[in-house]
Design a protein around this motif. Structure first.
Motif: not given
Length: 249
Positions: A107-123
């Protein structure tokens, strides 16, 4: 498909992460390589040019942070994996980077993957990793620079420029000593955990920098700051606040 390199000296941990990725995220990841050390990881990254690297922090010969010395530019995202080391975790969070605690929960891995996929290009990973290495090398954590996530990406602020932080629903307002304000897309609880000493929670809505306290009005339970603002101190936090002030000065 997201190309991945896993770097971990524990073969069991490598296999578990690979199986978890394939089980819960079918047809999303290609495991380009699994490496037991920093040196082999560097070679794999240069060979396969992955999108994402899962990087263990504690390894026998070289720790995970040393990997970045071998790259002039960081063109991949990183999710750190670790079993302990609170200082390293705090530095990672201050740099707006991601980490997973072992044993890795899907579940924590899923959240990390979600953040990775939604990352802002400026970050960009380059900026965040540079900040991480800078903070790890700062002896006085009171002057560390922190990357606060924002709607646009993230903003770097020296902790000694922050007057106080205020809860604003699921966001957090950051008041700086120059009078300007910023909005972080994280809760006050999250921000409180990445702030170094001498920051202190004085109320459910406020975390203050003790260096900017001018006086405490005990009768009405208000703390006055250098800019003249008065903030409430909750009954439950009063004793901790007074003790912290005495120790800080």
């Amino acid at each position: 498909m997201i190309k991945v390199v896993i770097i971990d000296d524990e073969i069991g941990a490598q296999s578990l992460l690979e199986k978890t990725l394939h089980k819960y995220f079918p047809n999303k990841f290609i495991i380009a390589d699994k490496c037991p050390s920093v040196d082999s990881g560097v070679l794999a990254i240069k060979t396969y040019e992955p999108d994402l690297v899962f990087l263990d922090i504690q390894m026998p010969e070289k720790n995970g942070f040393e990997l970045f010395r071998y790259f002039d530019a960081i063109n991949f995202e990183v999710i750190f994996t670790t079993a302990y080391n609170q200082f390293a975790i705090k530095a990672i969070r201050q740099s707006a980077l991601d980490y997973l605690l072992k044993p890795i929960n899907h579940l924590e891995l899923a959240e990390a993957i979600k953040r990775f996929e939604a990352k802002n290009e400026s970050s960009s990973a380059q900026k965040k990793l540079s900040l991480l290495l800078e903070n790890l090398n700062v002896n006085d954590q009171n002057v560390s620079k922190i990357a606060f996530p924002t709607l646009e990406g993230f903003e770097l602020i020296h902790s000694n420029q922050i007057l106080y932080c205020k809860a604003d629903s699921n966001y957090c307002g950051i008041k700086k000593i120059d009078g300007s304000q910023r909005m972080a897309t994280k809760t006050l609880k999250y921000v409180e955990e990445i702030l170094p000493a001498p920051f202190l929670r004085i109320h459910k809505s406020y975390v203050i920098n003790l260096n900017f306290v001018v006086r405490y009005h005990k009768a009405n339970k208000e703390v006055e700051l250098t800019n003249g603002e008065k903030l409430p101190v909750s009954f439950r936090k009063e004793e901790e606040f007074i003790n912290a002030i005495l120790q800080n000065h």
